[in-house]
Design a protein around this motif. Structure first.
Motif, PDB file in Angstrom:
ATOM      1  N   LEU A 104       0.805  -1.216   0.000  1.00 18.43           N
ATOM      2  CA  LEU A 104       0.000   0.000   0.000  1.00 18.43           C
ATOM      3  C   LEU A 104       0.846   1.277   0.000  1.00 18.43           C
ATOM      4  CD1 LEU A 104      -2.716  -1.110   2.551  1.00 18.43           C
ATOM      5  CD2 LEU A 104      -2.933  -0.971   0.066  1.00 18.43           C
ATOM      6  N   GLN A 105       2.150   1.146   0.171  1.00 16.25           N
ATOM      7  CA  GLN A 105       3.035   2.306   0.186  1.00 16.25           C
ATOM      8  C   GLN A 105       3.328   2.772  -1.242  1.00 16.25           C
ATOM      9  OE1 GLN A 105       4.022   3.692   3.142  1.00 16.25           O
ATOM     10  NE2 GLN A 105       2.727   2.124   4.065  1.00 16.25           N
ATOM     11  N   ASP A 106       3.566   4.071  -1.400  1.00 19.00           N
ATOM     12  CA  ASP A 106       3.956   4.615  -2.698  1.00 19.00           C
ATOM     13  C   ASP A 106       5.368   4.184  -3.039  1.00 19.00           C
ATOM     14  OD1 ASP A 106       1.764   5.964  -3.611  1.00 19.00           O
ATOM     15  OD2 ASP A 106       2.365   7.900  -2.812  1.00 19.00           O
ATOM     16  N   PHE A 107       5.624   4.010  -4.325  1.00 23.03           N
ATOM     17  CA  PHE A 107       6.986   3.765  -4.785  1.00 23.03           C
ATOM     18  C   PHE A 107       7.743   5.080  -4.753  1.00 23.03           C
ATOM     19  CE2 PHE A 107       5.031   0.244  -7.461  1.00 23.03           C
ATOM     20  CZ  PHE A 107       5.517  -0.758  -6.661  1.00 23.03           C
ATOM     21  N   GLU A 108       9.072   5.007  -4.711  1.00 29.47           N
ATOM     22  CA  GLU A 108       9.883   6.205  -4.827  1.00 29.47           C
ATOM     23  C   GLU A 108       9.578   6.869  -6.167  1.00 29.47           C
ATOM     24  OE1 GLU A 108      12.179   7.774  -2.834  1.00 29.47           O
ATOM     25  OE2 GLU A 108      11.454   6.435  -1.255  1.00 29.47           O
ATOM     26  N   ARG A 109       9.475   8.165  -6.138  1.00 29.11           N
ATOM     27  CA  ARG A 109       9.158   8.896  -7.364  1.00 29.11           C
ATOM     28  C   ARG A 109      10.430   9.473  -7.965  1.00 29.11           C
ATOM     29  NH1 ARG A 109       3.442  10.396  -7.443  1.00 29.11           N
ATOM     30  NH2 ARG A 109       2.509   9.441  -5.620  1.00 29.11           N
ATOM     31  N   SER A 110      10.419   9.582  -9.273  1.00 28.94           N
ATOM     32  CA  SER A 110      11.562  10.182  -9.936  1.00 28.94           C
ATOM     33  C   SER A 110      11.484  11.693  -9.781  1.00 28.94           C
ATOM     34  CB  SER A 110      11.563   9.805 -11.418  1.00 28.94           C
ATOM     35  OG  SER A 110      10.395  10.327 -12.030  1.00 28.94           O
ATOM     36  N   GLY A 111      12.569  12.353 -10.061  1.00 29.43           N
ATOM     37  CA  GLY A 111      12.585  13.807  -9.974  1.00 29.43           C
ATOM     38  C   GLY A 111      13.188  14.282  -8.667  1.00 29.43           C
ATOM     39  N   THR A 112      13.294  15.577  -8.573  1.00 30.10           N
ATOM     40  CA  THR A 112      13.881  16.203  -7.402  1.00 30.10           C
ATOM     41  C   THR A 112      12.900  16.163  -6.235  1.00 30.10           C
ATOM     42  OG1 THR A 112      15.022  17.710  -8.895  1.00 30.10           O
ATOM     43  CG2 THR A 112      14.966  18.328  -6.582  1.00 30.10           C
ATOM     44  N   PRO A 113      13.368  15.788  -5.062  1.00 26.72           N
ATOM     45  CA  PRO A 113      12.462  15.792  -3.910  1.00 26.72           C
ATOM     46  C   PRO A 113      12.032  17.215  -3.565  1.00 26.72           C
ATOM     47  CG  PRO A 113      14.699  15.204  -3.227  1.00 26.72           C
ATOM     48  CD  PRO A 113      14.704  15.324  -4.717  1.00 26.72           C
ATOM     49  N   ALA A 114      10.930  17.333  -2.846  1.00 27.50           N
ATOM     50  CA  ALA A 114      10.423  18.643  -2.463  1.00 27.50           C
ATOM     51  C   ALA A 114      11.499  19.385  -1.665  1.00 27.50           C
ATOM     52  CB  ALA A 114       9.163  18.501  -1.640  1.00 27.50           C
ATOM     53  N   LYS A 115      11.619  20.678  -1.931  1.00 30.57           N
ATOM     54  CA  LYS A 115      12.655  21.468  -1.287  1.00 30.57           C
ATOM     55  C   LYS A 115      12.257  21.877   0.129  1.00 30.57           C
ATOM     56  CE  LYS A 115      15.818  25.145  -2.505  1.00 30.57           C
ATOM     57  NZ  LYS A 115      16.164  26.176  -3.436  1.00 30.57           N
ATOM     58  N   PHE A 116      10.960  22.036   0.362  1.00 24.86           N
ATOM     59  CA  PHE A 116      10.473  22.489   1.663  1.00 24.86           C
ATOM     60  C   PHE A 116       9.479  21.474   2.214  1.00 24.86           C
ATOM     61  CE2 PHE A 116      11.055  26.224  -1.125  1.00 24.86           C
ATOM     62  CZ  PHE A 116      12.237  26.681  -0.565  1.00 24.86           C
ATOM     63  N   ASN A 117       9.520  21.274   3.525  1.00 23.14           N
ATOM     64  CA  ASN A 117       8.556  20.348   4.113  1.00 23.14           C
ATOM     65  C   ASN A 117       7.244  21.084   4.381  1.00 23.14           C
ATOM     66  OD1 ASN A 117       8.622  21.590   6.736  1.00 23.14           O
ATOM     67  ND2 ASN A 117      10.489  20.447   7.208  1.00 23.14           N
ATOM     68  N   MET A 118       6.216  20.325   4.719  1.00 25.82           N
ATOM     69  CA  MET A 118       4.888  20.900   4.895  1.00 25.82           C
ATOM     70  C   MET A 118       4.853  21.914   6.031  1.00 25.82           C
ATOM     71  SD  MET A 118       1.964  21.208   3.615  1.00 25.82           S
ATOM     72  CE  MET A 118       2.080  19.971   2.350  1.00 25.82           C
ATOM     73  N   GLU A 119       5.595  21.650   7.091  1.00 23.25           N
ATOM     74  CA  GLU A 119       5.630  22.580   8.228  1.00 23.25           C
ATOM     75  C   GLU A 119       6.163  23.949   7.797  1.00 23.25           C
ATOM     76  OE1 GLU A 119       8.029  22.909  12.388  1.00 23.25           O
ATOM     77  OE2 GLU A 119       7.125  20.966  11.942  1.00 23.25           O
ATOM     78  N   GLN A 120       7.207  23.968   6.979  1.00 18.71           N
ATOM     79  CA  GLN A 120       7.765  25.230   6.500  1.00 18.71           C
ATOM     80  C   GLN A 120       6.753  25.981   5.631  1.00 18.71           C
ATOM     81  OE1 GLN A 120      11.206  23.273   4.754  1.00 18.71           O
ATOM     82  NE2 GLN A 120      12.557  24.492   6.074  1.00 18.71           N
ATOM     83  N   LYS A 133      14.749  35.486   7.272  1.00 17.58           N
ATOM     84  CA  LYS A 133      15.227  36.184   8.468  1.00 17.58           C
ATOM     85  C   LYS A 133      14.870  35.392   9.727  1.00 17.58           C
ATOM     86  CE  LYS A 133      14.316  40.401  11.061  1.00 17.58           C
ATOM     87  NZ  LYS A 133      13.472  41.599  11.097  1.00 17.58           N
ATOM     88  N   GLN A 134      13.675  34.804   9.754  1.00 12.13           N
ATOM     89  CA  GLN A 134      13.243  34.020  10.912  1.00 12.13           C
ATOM     90  C   GLN A 134      13.896  32.642  10.966  1.00 12.13           C
ATOM     91  OE1 GLN A 134       9.024  33.815  11.574  1.00 12.13           O
ATOM     92  NE2 GLN A 134       8.733  35.986  11.087  1.00 12.13           N
ATOM     93  N   GLY A 135      14.596  32.250   9.908  1.00 13.73           N
ATOM     94  CA  GLY A 135      15.287  30.968   9.880  1.00 13.73           C
ATOM     95  C   GLY A 135      14.378  29.782   9.622  1.00 13.73           C
ATOM     96  N   ILE A 136      13.170  30.045   9.135  1.00 14.05           N
ATOM     97  CA  ILE A 136      12.237  28.954   8.836  1.00 14.05           C
ATOM     98  C   ILE A 136      12.683  28.227   7.577  1.00 14.05           C
ATOM     99  CG2 ILE A 136       9.840  28.433   8.208  1.00 14.05           C
ATOM    100  CD1 ILE A 136       9.092  30.930   9.959  1.00 14.05           C
ATOM    101  N   ILE A 137      13.127  29.005   6.603  1.00 12.42           N
ATOM    102  CA  ILE A 137      13.637  28.473   5.339  1.00 12.42           C
ATOM    103  C   ILE A 137      14.967  29.157   5.072  1.00 12.42           C
ATOM    104  CG2 ILE A 137      13.248  28.415   2.833  1.00 12.42           C
ATOM    105  CD1 ILE A 137      10.242  28.244   3.395  1.00 12.42           C
ATOM    106  N   ASP A 138      15.967  28.378   4.668  1.00  9.78           N
ATOM    107  CA  ASP A 138      17.295  28.961   4.424  1.00  9.78           C
ATOM    108  C   ASP A 138      17.295  29.928   3.257  1.00  9.78           C
ATOM    109  OD1 ASP A 138      18.445  27.554   6.523  1.00  9.78           O
ATOM    110  OD2 ASP A 138      18.920  25.829   5.250  1.00  9.78           O
TER     111      ASP A 138
END
Length: 128
Positions: free
Chosen positions: A44-60, A93-98
């Motif tokens: 039931l798990q997704d396979f690894e996807r091709s392409g560049t992984p997401a640069k930012f996580n959902m929290e950011q 500036k807040q350091g949430i995203i580089d």
């Protein structure tokens, strides 16, 4: 589960609003993994996807949205409405995203249908 009930690919496709070819593809994948004795939870798990992984996580991204819906003056900004450039500078500036470009900020806000210049109207509607 629909196949287990005896439905064919066309019926499954109709039920799930997909083509019968897509139904066949998923049934074949399921059967292939079953033959290889892969446990159900792993099937039931997704396979690894091709392409560049997401640069930012959902929290950011959510923190960016929260910032976009707040008042710039709360962060010492002498502006009345956020711009993509101001948001990019503040989130860095807040350091949430580089590092993030104003254009990428704009795309994220556009995808989420967030319009910082209109947020005060729906967050705090005018009193009558």
């Amino acid at each position: 589960m629909l196949a287990d009930k005896g439905n064919n690919n066309r019926e499954i496709g109709r039920e799930l609003s997909i083509s019968r070819f897509m139904a066949r593809r998923w049934r074949n994948r399921w059967l292939e993994l079953t033959e290889r004795l892969i446990p159900v939870i792993e099937r039931l798990q997704d396979f690894e996807r091709s392409g560049t992984p997401a640069k930012f996580n959902m929290e950011q991204v959510v923190e960016l949205f929260a910032l976009a819906c707040s008042k710039p003056e709360n962060y010492g900004r002498p502006i009345s409405d956020w711009t993509a450039r101001e948001l990019a500078e503040e989130i860095e500036k807040q350091g949430i995203i580089d590092s993030i470009s104003p254009r990428h900020v704009g795309r994220l806000l556009e995808e989420a249908e967030i319009k910082p210049h209109q947020s005060r109207y729906w967050l705090t509607p005018p009193s009558r």
